[in-house]
Design a protein around this motif. Structure first.
Motif, PDB file in Angstrom:
ATOM      1  N   ARG A  78       0.943  -1.243   0.194  1.00 27.59           N
ATOM      2  CA  ARG A  78      -0.070   0.062  -0.003  1.00 27.59           C
ATOM      3  C   ARG A  78       0.995   1.204   0.093  1.00 27.59           C
ATOM      4  O   ARG A  78       2.071   1.243   0.527  1.00 27.59           O
ATOM      5  CB  ARG A  78      -0.901   0.010   1.227  1.00 27.59           C
ATOM      6  CG  ARG A  78      -1.905  -1.400   1.279  1.00 27.59           C
ATOM      7  CD  ARG A  78      -3.140  -0.855   2.098  1.00 27.59           C
ATOM      8  NE  ARG A  78      -4.282  -2.085   2.177  1.00 27.59           N
ATOM      9  CZ  ARG A  78      -5.010  -2.237   2.663  1.00 27.59           C
ATOM     10  NH1 ARG A  78      -5.396  -1.178   3.452  1.00 27.59           N
ATOM     11  NH2 ARG A  78      -5.888  -3.145   2.580  1.00 27.59           N
ATOM     12  N   ILE A  79       0.406   2.428  -0.761  1.00 24.77           N
ATOM     13  CA  ILE A  79       1.066   3.664  -0.675  1.00 24.77           C
ATOM     14  C   ILE A  79      -0.045   4.644  -0.253  1.00 24.77           C
ATOM     15  O   ILE A  79      -1.181   4.481  -0.342  1.00 24.77           O
ATOM     16  CB  ILE A  79       1.537   4.051  -1.821  1.00 24.77           C
ATOM     17  CG1 ILE A  79       0.451   4.080  -3.183  1.00 24.77           C
ATOM     18  CG2 ILE A  79       2.522   2.649  -2.478  1.00 24.77           C
ATOM     19  CD1 ILE A  79       1.064   4.704  -4.500  1.00 24.77           C
ATOM     20  N   TYR A  80       0.388   5.803   0.087  1.00 22.98           N
ATOM     21  CA  TYR A  80      -0.365   6.938   0.281  1.00 22.98           C
ATOM     22  C   TYR A  80       0.110   7.896  -0.902  1.00 22.98           C
ATOM     23  O   TYR A  80       1.242   8.038  -1.262  1.00 22.98           O
ATOM     24  CB  TYR A  80      -0.053   7.796   1.654  1.00 22.98           C
ATOM     25  CG  TYR A  80      -0.407   7.187   2.965  1.00 22.98           C
ATOM     26  CD1 TYR A  80      -1.816   6.452   2.810  1.00 22.98           C
ATOM     27  CD2 TYR A  80       0.200   7.327   4.006  1.00 22.98           C
ATOM     28  CE1 TYR A  80      -2.323   6.134   4.232  1.00 22.98           C
ATOM     29  CE2 TYR A  80      -0.234   6.848   4.967  1.00 22.98           C
ATOM     30  CZ  TYR A  80      -1.596   6.017   5.101  1.00 22.98           C
ATOM     31  OH  TYR A  80      -1.823   5.554   6.338  1.00 22.98           O
ATOM     32  N   ALA A  81      -0.936   8.358  -1.872  1.00 24.13           N
ATOM     33  CA  ALA A  81      -0.906   9.319  -2.799  1.00 24.13           C
ATOM     34  C   ALA A  81      -1.248  10.518  -2.433  1.00 24.13           C
ATOM     35  O   ALA A  81      -2.771  10.432  -2.363  1.00 24.13           O
ATOM     36  CB  ALA A  81      -1.361   8.815  -3.916  1.00 24.13           C
ATOM     37  N   GLY A 115       8.578  10.103   0.555  1.00 20.01           N
ATOM     38  CA  GLY A 115       9.363   9.176   1.733  1.00 20.01           C
ATOM     39  C   GLY A 115       8.359   7.935   2.039  1.00 20.01           C
ATOM     40  O   GLY A 115       7.621   7.611   1.337  1.00 20.01           O
ATOM     41  N   THR A 116       8.301   7.759   3.412  1.00 16.66           N
ATOM     42  CA  THR A 116       7.515   7.026   4.097  1.00 16.66           C
ATOM     43  C   THR A 116       6.568   7.311   5.328  1.00 16.66           C
ATOM     44  O   THR A 116       7.135   8.333   5.911  1.00 16.66           O
ATOM     45  CB  THR A 116       8.305   5.666   4.419  1.00 16.66           C
ATOM     46  OG1 THR A 116       9.104   6.112   5.681  1.00 16.66           O
ATOM     47  CG2 THR A 116       8.972   5.095   3.335  1.00 16.66           C
ATOM     48  N   GLN A 117       5.687   6.764   5.496  1.00 15.56           N
ATOM     49  CA  GLN A 117       4.910   7.173   6.752  1.00 15.56           C
ATOM     50  C   GLN A 117       4.454   5.906   7.634  1.00 15.56           C
ATOM     51  O   GLN A 117       3.878   4.903   6.935  1.00 15.56           O
ATOM     52  CB  GLN A 117       3.753   8.072   6.326  1.00 15.56           C
ATOM     53  CG  GLN A 117       2.897   8.679   7.988  1.00 15.56           C
ATOM     54  CD  GLN A 117       2.141   9.841   7.224  1.00 15.56           C
ATOM     55  OE1 GLN A 117       2.454  10.478   6.309  1.00 15.56           O
ATOM     56  NE2 GLN A 117       1.036   9.916   8.053  1.00 15.56           N
ATOM     57  N   LYS A 118       4.704   5.803   8.948  1.00 13.27           N
ATOM     58  CA  LYS A 118       3.880   4.859   9.620  1.00 13.27           C
ATOM     59  C   LYS A 118       2.469   4.842   9.568  1.00 13.27           C
ATOM     60  O   LYS A 118       1.852   6.119   9.755  1.00 13.27           O
ATOM     61  CB  LYS A 118       4.496   4.617  10.918  1.00 13.27           C
ATOM     62  CG  LYS A 118       5.853   4.684  11.135  1.00 13.27           C
ATOM     63  CD  LYS A 118       6.403   3.127  10.964  1.00 13.27           C
ATOM     64  CE  LYS A 118       7.808   2.869  11.074  1.00 13.27           C
ATOM     65  NZ  LYS A 118       8.334   1.639  10.689  1.00 13.27           N
ATOM     66  N   THR A 171       4.117   0.303   7.160  1.00 15.35           N
ATOM     67  CA  THR A 171       4.762   1.577   6.527  1.00 15.35           C
ATOM     68  C   THR A 171       4.596   1.647   4.983  1.00 15.35           C
ATOM     69  O   THR A 171       4.446   0.906   4.339  1.00 15.35           O
ATOM     70  CB  THR A 171       6.348   1.306   6.605  1.00 15.35           C
ATOM     71  OG1 THR A 171       6.788   0.980   7.919  1.00 15.35           O
ATOM     72  CG2 THR A 171       7.045   2.674   6.169  1.00 15.35           C
ATOM     73  N   TYR A 172       3.636   2.842   5.069  1.00 19.71           N
ATOM     74  CA  TYR A 172       3.502   3.248   3.585  1.00 19.71           C
ATOM     75  C   TYR A 172       4.381   4.119   3.064  1.00 19.71           C
ATOM     76  O   TYR A 172       5.115   4.873   3.733  1.00 19.71           O
ATOM     77  CB  TYR A 172       2.234   4.167   3.644  1.00 19.71           C
ATOM     78  CG  TYR A 172       0.936   3.583   4.099  1.00 19.71           C
ATOM     79  CD1 TYR A 172      -0.109   3.144   3.309  1.00 19.71           C
ATOM     80  CD2 TYR A 172       0.601   3.334   5.710  1.00 19.71           C
ATOM     81  CE1 TYR A 172      -1.251   2.453   3.820  1.00 19.71           C
ATOM     82  CE2 TYR A 172      -0.510   2.673   6.198  1.00 19.71           C
ATOM     83  CZ  TYR A 172      -1.422   2.238   4.947  1.00 19.71           C
ATOM     84  OH  TYR A 172      -2.405   1.617   5.525  1.00 19.71           O
ATOM     85  N   MET A 173       4.491   3.837   1.562  1.00 20.10           N
ATOM     86  CA  MET A 173       5.367   4.678   0.850  1.00 20.10           C
ATOM     87  C   MET A 173       4.469   5.967   0.557  1.00 20.10           C
ATOM     88  O   MET A 173       3.452   5.810   0.354  1.00 20.10           O
ATOM     89  CB  MET A 173       5.871   3.918  -0.590  1.00 20.10           C
ATOM     90  CG  MET A 173       6.691   4.920  -1.340  1.00 20.10           C
ATOM     91  SD  MET A 173       6.658   4.714  -3.080  1.00 20.10           S
ATOM     92  CE  MET A 173       5.271   5.655  -3.467  1.00 20.10           C
ATOM     93  N   VAL A 174       5.074   7.245   0.591  1.00 18.44           N
ATOM     94  CA  VAL A 174       4.222   8.347   0.360  1.00 18.44           C
ATOM     95  C   VAL A 174       4.569   9.040  -1.149  1.00 18.44           C
ATOM     96  O   VAL A 174       5.971   9.274  -1.232  1.00 18.44           O
ATOM     97  CB  VAL A 174       4.108   9.506   1.499  1.00 18.44           C
ATOM     98  CG1 VAL A 174       3.251  10.431   1.183  1.00 18.44           C
ATOM     99  CG2 VAL A 174       3.968   8.598   2.945  1.00 18.44           C
TER     100      VAL A 174
END
Length: 197
Positions: free
Chosen positions: A96-99, A123-126, A135-138
């Motif tokens: 999963r990612i955050y866009a 970056g990444t975000q918890k 941990t998501y890739m952003v």
């Protein structure tokens, strides 16, 4: 004669497939600026700091939409993309990612929909999926494309008769000395589910 028919059928099927695959291109909204945006989430997550600032293209199903001040965050369960940057139907999630998209996107229009996004990795975000830590890739989505799922009927390949333009006509197929390779395939049509614009 039977082997000639098989060769002709094979050639025609190959030409049709080549023509269809040659028609696929990445829509302008998600072309990006790099000729080869990063699409390997596993590689990025192995060393995310190395990829910050690099352009990436990911797609999949939107599982959550979070509206924030001045932007909308899409949580996407990513899947592989085809040569047209469309998410592959039925493929398992690769992560999963955050866009983050500038402006407001209505959750009703995006939740559970297929999208592709392109832009720089930030970056990444918890976070959490259910009660599990994740941990998501952003990334900052400079462009995005929402896809539709539709069904189409696919007919079996049809050999072409050079004398009549296709089809087995009763008076020609039984004619002595005529090859008769211009017959219609009696196989059933198939219904396929596809991703389209």
């Amino acid at each position: 004669m039977a082997s000639q028919k098989r060769v002709v059928r094979g050639l025609l099927t190959g030409l049709v497939m080549a023509a269809l695959s040659g028609c696929v291109s990445v829509p302008d909204e998600i072309k990006g600026t790099s000729p080869t945006p990063q699409q390997d989430l596993t590689r990025v997550m192995a060393a995310p700091q190395l990829y910050v600032g690099q352009e990436a293209r990911f797609g999949g199903k939107v599982v959550n939409v979070l509206n924030q001040q001045g932007k909308t965050r899409l949580e996407i369960a990513t899947v592989p993309l085809d040569e047209g940057a469309r998410p592959a139907l039925g493929a398992p999630s690769r992560g999963r990612i955050y866009a983050d998209v500038n402006g407001f996107l209505d959750p009703v229009d995006f939740r559970n929909q297929l999208v592709t996004v392109v832009g720089p990795i930030t970056g990444t975000q918890k976070g959490k999926i259910g009660s599990a830590e994740y941990t998501y890739m952003v990334m900052q989505a400079a462009g995005f494309k929402r896809w539709r799922i539709t069904q189409q009927v696919v007919m079996p390949p049809q050999p072409i008769d050079p004398y009549w333009g296709g089809g087995c006509y009763r008076h020609r197929c039984g004619y002595p000395g005529y090859g008769g390779w211009g017959w219609y395939n009696p196989g059933p049509a198939q219904v396929q589910t596809i991703v389209t614009e």
